[in-house]
Design a protein around this motif. Structure first.
Motif, short mmCIF file in Angstrom:
data_model
loop_
_atom_site.label_atom_id
_atom_site.label_comp_id
_atom_site.label_asym_id
_atom_site.label_seq_id
_atom_site.Cartn_x
_atom_site.Cartn_y
_atom_site.Cartn_z
N ALA A 37 -17.95 24.00 13.03
CA ALA A 37 -18.40 24.80 11.90
C ALA A 37 -19.93 24.85 11.86
O ALA A 37 -20.53 25.91 11.61
CB ALA A 37 -17.85 24.23 10.60
N ASN A 38 -20.55 23.71 12.12
CA ASN A 38 -22.02 23.67 12.15
C ASN A 38 -22.57 24.54 13.28
O ASN A 38 -23.57 25.23 13.10
CB ASN A 38 -22.53 22.23 12.31
CG ASN A 38 -22.45 21.45 11.01
OD1 ASN A 38 -22.34 22.03 9.94
ND2 ASN A 38 -22.50 20.13 11.12
N ILE A 39 -21.94 24.49 14.43
CA ILE A 39 -22.37 25.33 15.56
C ILE A 39 -22.27 26.80 15.20
O ILE A 39 -23.20 27.59 15.44
CB ILE A 39 -21.55 25.01 16.83
CG1 ILE A 39 -21.95 23.64 17.38
CG2 ILE A 39 -21.76 26.09 17.90
CD1 ILE A 39 -21.07 23.15 18.51
N GLN A 40 -21.17 27.18 14.58
CA GLN A 40 -20.99 28.58 14.19
C GLN A 40 -22.05 28.99 13.17
O GLN A 40 -22.63 30.06 13.26
CB GLN A 40 -19.58 28.79 13.63
CG GLN A 40 -19.27 30.25 13.37
CD GLN A 40 -17.81 30.46 12.99
OE1 GLN A 40 -17.04 29.51 12.91
NE2 GLN A 40 -17.46 31.70 12.75
N LYS A 41 -22.30 28.10 12.20
CA LYS A 41 -23.30 28.38 11.18
C LYS A 41 -24.69 28.51 11.82
O LYS A 41 -25.47 29.41 11.49
CB LYS A 41 -23.31 27.27 10.13
CG LYS A 41 -24.13 27.60 8.89
CD LYS A 41 -24.16 26.45 7.92
CE LYS A 41 -22.84 26.32 7.19
NZ LYS A 41 -22.90 25.27 6.14
N LEU A 42 -25.01 27.64 12.76
CA LEU A 42 -26.30 27.70 13.45
C LEU A 42 -26.43 28.97 14.29
O LEU A 42 -27.51 29.57 14.36
CB LEU A 42 -26.50 26.46 14.31
CG LEU A 42 -26.76 25.16 13.55
CD1 LEU A 42 -26.75 23.97 14.52
CD2 LEU A 42 -28.05 25.22 12.78
N GLU A 43 -25.33 29.39 14.92
CA GLU A 43 -25.36 30.62 15.71
C GLU A 43 -25.61 31.83 14.81
O GLU A 43 -26.38 32.73 15.16
CB GLU A 43 -24.06 30.80 16.49
CG GLU A 43 -23.94 29.87 17.69
CD GLU A 43 -22.58 29.96 18.39
OE1 GLU A 43 -21.64 30.56 17.82
OE2 GLU A 43 -22.48 29.44 19.50
N GLU A 44 -24.99 31.83 13.64
CA GLU A 44 -25.23 32.93 12.69
C GLU A 44 -26.68 32.92 12.22
O GLU A 44 -27.32 33.97 12.12
CB GLU A 44 -24.27 32.81 11.50
CG GLU A 44 -22.84 33.13 11.86
CD GLU A 44 -21.86 32.84 10.71
OE1 GLU A 44 -22.32 32.49 9.60
OE2 GLU A 44 -20.65 32.96 10.95
N ASN A 45 -27.20 31.73 11.92
CA ASN A 45 -28.61 31.63 11.52
C ASN A 45 -29.54 32.09 12.64
O ASN A 45 -30.55 32.75 12.39
CB ASN A 45 -28.96 30.19 11.12
CG ASN A 45 -28.37 29.80 9.78
OD1 ASN A 45 -27.97 30.66 9.00
ND2 ASN A 45 -28.30 28.51 9.53
#
Length: 178
Positions: A37-45
């Motif tokens: 989830a953190n990776i996905q959030k960081l990719e979106e950021n």
């Protein structure tokens, strides 16, 4: 009884070990899910920041282009004002030559000065308006009627006109046939 007590203690230790292992496994699973989830959030950021950066670069390029256009326009305006002032000097030199009654070294000096000034003006795009190919309302200003000229032809040029890089600097004041 001691054996039974040891057995109970060992069973209790095994059960605690299993619970600890199960808790670690659950924690590991939660950690992997959280990390994903953190990776996905960081990719979106990252995508958002890349878009912001691209937008900032685009805006900077547009600002540079706008400043260059404004600079060119300002340069053209200044050059136009300067050329208009020099054209007045050309007129004065031509009048001085016409007023001369005899050819003297001073008149020859005025002719050479006029020739030099016209050459310099041509280098910077100031060209005399053509008055030999008939009347053109875009380049000529009719100020009167010349009875000796043919219809729509220029009879007398009262003041020469000039263009600056293809744009009209000053229209030629002419008298036109009717």
């Amino acid at each position: 009884m001691a054996t039974e007590h040891n057995q109970d203690a060992q069973d209790l230790q095994n059960e605690q070990a299993e619970q600890q292992t199960q808790a670690e496994t659950e924690q590991a699973e939660v950690t992997v899910e959280d990390l994903q989830a953190n990776i996905q959030k960081l990719e979106e950021n990252l995508k958002l920041e890349k878009a912001r950066t691209a937008n900032a670069v685009y805006e900077a390029q547009k600002s540079v282009e706008r400043i260059q256009r404004e600079s060119e326009k300002h340069k053209d305006t200044v050059l136009e004002k300067f050329a208009k002032e020099l054209v007045e000097s050309v007129d004065n030199l031509e009048r001085a030559i016409q007023a001369a009654t005899e050819e003297t070294p001073v008149v020859e000096g005025v002719r050479l000065t006029l020739k030099s000034l016209l050459t310099t003006l041509e280098k910077f795009g100031v060209v005399e308006v053509d008055t030999t190919n008939g009347f053109n309302a875009d380049l000529h200003q009719a100020v009167g009627i010349d009875p000796n000229a043919q219809a729509n032809q220029i009879g007398t040029v009262l003041q020469k006109g000039y263009t600056l890089n293809g744009r009209l600097l000053r229209p030629a004041m002419v008298m036109v046939g009717q």
